[in-house]
Enzyme design. Structure first.
Site, PDB file in Angstrom:
ATOM      1  N   HIS A   1       0.803  -1.104  -0.179  1.00 31.47           N
ATOM      2  CA  HIS A   1       0.038  -0.209  -0.011  1.00 31.47           C
ATOM      3  C   HIS A   1       0.815   1.373   0.098  1.00 31.47           C
ATOM      4  O   HIS A   1       0.514   2.286  -0.519  1.00 31.47           O
ATOM      5  CB  HIS A   1      -0.915   0.035   1.368  1.00 31.47           C
ATOM      6  CG  HIS A   1      -2.290  -1.087   0.934  1.00 31.47           C
ATOM      7  ND1 HIS A   1      -2.041  -2.162   1.598  1.00 31.47           N
ATOM      8  CD2 HIS A   1      -3.143  -1.199   0.270  1.00 31.47           C
ATOM      9  CE1 HIS A   1      -2.952  -2.963   1.039  1.00 31.47           C
ATOM     10  NE2 HIS A   1      -3.747  -2.259   0.268  1.00 31.47           N
TER      11      HIS A   1
ATOM     12  N   CYS B   1     -10.109  -3.251  -9.943  1.00 30.64           N
ATOM     13  CA  CYS B   1      -9.471  -2.009  -9.649  1.00 30.64           C
ATOM     14  C   CYS B   1      -8.208  -2.363  -8.956  1.00 30.64           C
ATOM     15  O   CYS B   1      -7.834  -1.371  -8.343  1.00 30.64           O
ATOM     16  CB  CYS B   1     -10.536  -1.532  -8.630  1.00 30.64           C
ATOM     17  SG  CYS B   1     -10.608  -2.785  -7.221  1.00 30.64           S
TER      18      CYS B   1
HETATM   19  C1  PEP Z   1      -6.537  -5.173  -4.267  1.00 31.23           C
HETATM   20  O1  PEP Z   1      -6.280  -5.870  -3.526  1.00 31.23           O
HETATM   21  O2  PEP Z   1      -6.103  -5.306  -5.723  1.00 31.23           O
HETATM   22  C2  PEP Z   1      -7.043  -3.775  -4.163  1.00 31.23           C
HETATM   23  C3  PEP Z   1      -7.568  -2.989  -4.889  1.00 31.23           C
HETATM   24  O3  PEP Z   1      -7.114  -3.339  -2.735  1.00 31.23           O
HETATM   25  P1  PEP Z   1      -5.958  -2.770  -1.888  1.00 31.23           P
HETATM   26  O4  PEP Z   1      -4.862  -2.514  -2.762  1.00 31.23           O
HETATM   27  O5  PEP Z   1      -6.562  -1.723  -1.225  1.00 31.23           O
HETATM   28  O6  PEP Z   1      -5.723  -4.089  -1.044  1.00 31.23           O
END
Ligand code: PEP
Ligand code: MG
Length: 604
Positions: free
Chosen positions: A217, A533
């Site tokens: 993240h 996403c």
């Molecule tokens: C993912 O896991 O691809 C996602 C979009 O959520 P995050 O990156 O916030 O875990």
């Protein structure tokens, strides 16, 4: 952008001509956020630690000891990771560092420091961080009386371990982060998403860390904020001091310390090139995202922080495909109220002027931690398999109800959808829907203004089990959003923020692609919308494949929208279907990458 992991990372020195000019040093790592930037180094290690002091109630002693032990395990884990990285350093630097880290590791297995802290917690009812500080002060006084260089070095080790423990216990973001002067480049052993959420891109120009991977993240936030960043830069902490001039080359995965004249010219040239390319792409803002044969693709924005809303507009997003709400819960001691969340959602929905906004409920847990919810998560805190996402929301239904109420109220101002993270069972969706209905009924009874109809409730497909039971989940949900970041991590058992295994992280692995295909087909069969996403959606290399698999909705870091739009406009669905078909016949990710690169090269 997909960073290319490197197997070897070396520091190399180029001698400077003049003795007065510091030598240019290049440290290599993993380019996790693109762009090139120049600035002044700020070494995070120099931050001062504030230690809160309070008395533990009699019946809280055991919990406090557990909290301390959890901090010790976290610190030990971190030291082990640093040690593994030190081994990749060339020559004596690596050996020395590894030796030092081994000493820290021993201390964290059992030492006078640890025993002393537990004693202070139990006998004096001190909170753990204050107990660490007090023990350190006492040990320092004892060492000061001994005039011995070896022992003085030992004290440094103890101080280092104690500070590491205090940092882990207090989880206090370095205050200085939000107060850094304009043009700062942060250099740190490790950053958390909460740290990154504090980085104002008008002041902080980029960062470099020793730990961290391209799909964590922290890296995603760096890309969202447009901050060039390099992670996995072993040796950076000893190569840089605060005040040094630094270049962060996020494309090449390099940090250049004290750049020489030739490097500065090169940096200027690349920055100018980048700027002109960006200008060209932004011109695509008003052009539709339609393939050559007329298929329209929805290009939406992922939003991490409200300050990205300007970018969302400038890049011409059709809507918000993923609003991550974690930032509201970070860097604070309390929980955001319904009114506070409502005000924020309302502003975002208002700014989108009728375009849909998909708000994801809290996805705290794993590497994203909210201080106030720590008590509930407990030992599950840093486990990616623990009480994360919807699991925590269904345990702390008060938190979920508050979020639902705020979202329902924001629905009065424009179309909203609700997205549940980390879903693995149909029961979780049903339970969440019951709570949503209950909250809506309560608001209605109180005559609170809200959306006229219940917003669609969708699930993230990011756990392999969810992808495999997509048919069943599709019956219980209104839409799907594929989270390819976590889907890749869980399918391949690769920690997405661990640079040591970054070379194995690959969304093109046939297993991941089969799950994407499986979920997409289930959604198409059930006639519910499906989007991607995860970071895959914003990488033009993958566009042909995702479209060929049946995806018509992509959500990404706003800055990537023009590039993806350009790619969509070059594609033809017949070709895309054919290429996706060929990809799905492969058993090897290397061959898949080749097929895609070949296609992208041929048709661009
Ligand atoms: C993912 O896991 O691809 C996602 C979009 O959520 P995050 O990156 O916030 O875990
Ligand atoms: Mg996820």
């Amino acid at each position: 952008m997909k960073a290319k992991p490197r197997k070897t990372r070396r520091s190399s020195r180029a001698a400077s001509a003049s003795a007065a000019t510091p030598a240019e040093v290049i440290v290599s790592g993993l380019g996790v956020s693109p762009g090139i930037v120049i600035g002044t180094a700020y070494l995070r290690e120099t931050g001062t630690l504030e230690v809160p002091e309070y008395e533990i109630p009699e019946n809280g002693i055991e919990d406090e000891c557990d909290r301390f032990r959890a901090a010790v395990s976290r610190a030990a884990r971190q030291v082990r990771r640093l040690r593994a990285k030190a081994e990749t350093l060339p020559g004596s630097a690596g050996e020395e560092l590894a030796y030092l880290l081994e000493a820290y590791g021993h201390m964290l297995k059992g030492s006078r420091l640890l025993r002393g802290v537990e004693k202070r917690i139990t006998e004096n009812r001190m909170n753990a961080e204050a107990a660490v500080q007090a023990e350190l002060t006492e040990l320092s006084a004892g060492f000061a009386e001994m005039d011995d260089a070896y022992l003085a070095a030992r004290l440094d080790d103890i101080r280092h371990v104690a500070h590491r423990l205090i940092r882990s216990l207090t989880k206090t973001p370095y205050r200085s982060m939000s107060e850094l002067p304009e043009g700062s480049i942060v250099v740190a052993e490790e950053l958390t998403p909460a740290d990154t959420a504090q980085m104002d891109p008008r002041r902080i120009h980029g960062f470099a860390t020793v730990l961290g991977g391209a799909e964590g993240h922290v890296a995603i936030m760096a890309r969202a904020l447009g901050l060039p960043a390099v992670a996995g830069a072993t040796g950076i902490m000893s190569a840089v001091k605060t005040g040094d001039t630094l270049v962060i080359d996020g494309d090449g995965g390099r940090i250049i310390v004290n750049p020489g004249a030739a490097t500065l010219v090169e940096v200027g040239r690349r920055r100018a090139e980048r700027l002109s390319e960006e200008k060209k792409l932004v011109r695509l803002r008003r052009v539709p995202a339609v393939t050559r044969d007329g298929v329209e693709i929805q290009l939406n924005a992922n939003v991490e922080l409200p300050l990205e809303m300007d970018m969302v507009d400038r890049m011409g997003a059709r809507g918000i495909g993923l609003l991550r709400t974690e930032f509201m819960f970070m860097n604070r001691d309390d929980l955001p109220s319904e009114d506070e969340q409502y005000a924020l959602f309302r502003d975002i929905v208002g700014k989108m002027k009728g375009s849909p906004v998909t708000i994801r409920t809290l996805d705290i847990g794993g590497e994203k931690i909210a201080q106030t919810l720590l008590g509930d998560i407990g030992e599950s805190v840093s486990s990616a398999l623990g009480l994360r996402g919807v699991r925590l929301s269904l345990k702390r239904t008060d938190v979920l109800e508050t979020q639902f109420a705020a979202i329902l109220r924001a629905g009065k101002h424009g179309p909203v959808r609700i997205l549940l993270p980390m879903v693995s069972t149909v029961a979780e969706v049903r339970k969440a829907r019951e709570i949503l209905k209950k909250v809506a009924a309560r608001l209605k009874r109180r005559k609170v203004a809200m959306a006229e109809t219940l917003p669609p409730l969708g699930v993230m497909i990011e756990v392999p089990g969810a992808a495999l039971s997509a048919d069943a989940l599709a019956m219980a949900s209104d839409f799907f959003a594929i989270g390819s970041n976590d889907l890749t991590m869980y399918t391949l058992a690769i920690d997405r923020s661990d640079e040591q295994v970054a070379y194995l992280y690959n969304p093109l692995h046939p297993a991941v692609l089969r799950l994407v295909q499986f979920a997409t087909m289930a959604a198409l069969r059930a006639r519910i919308p499906i989007s991607v996403c995860g970071e895959m959606a914003g990488d033009p290399r993958f566009t042909v494949l995702l479209l060929g698999l049946g995806i018509r909705d992509l959500s990404m870091v706003p800055a990537n929208i023009p590039r993806i739009k350009q790619r969509v406009r070059e594609l033809d669905m017949v070709e895309a279907n054919r290429r996706a078909g060929a990809v799905m016949e492969q058993i090897d990710s290397g061959r898949i990458a080749m097929l895609l690169d070949d296609f992208n090269g041929l048709s661009s």
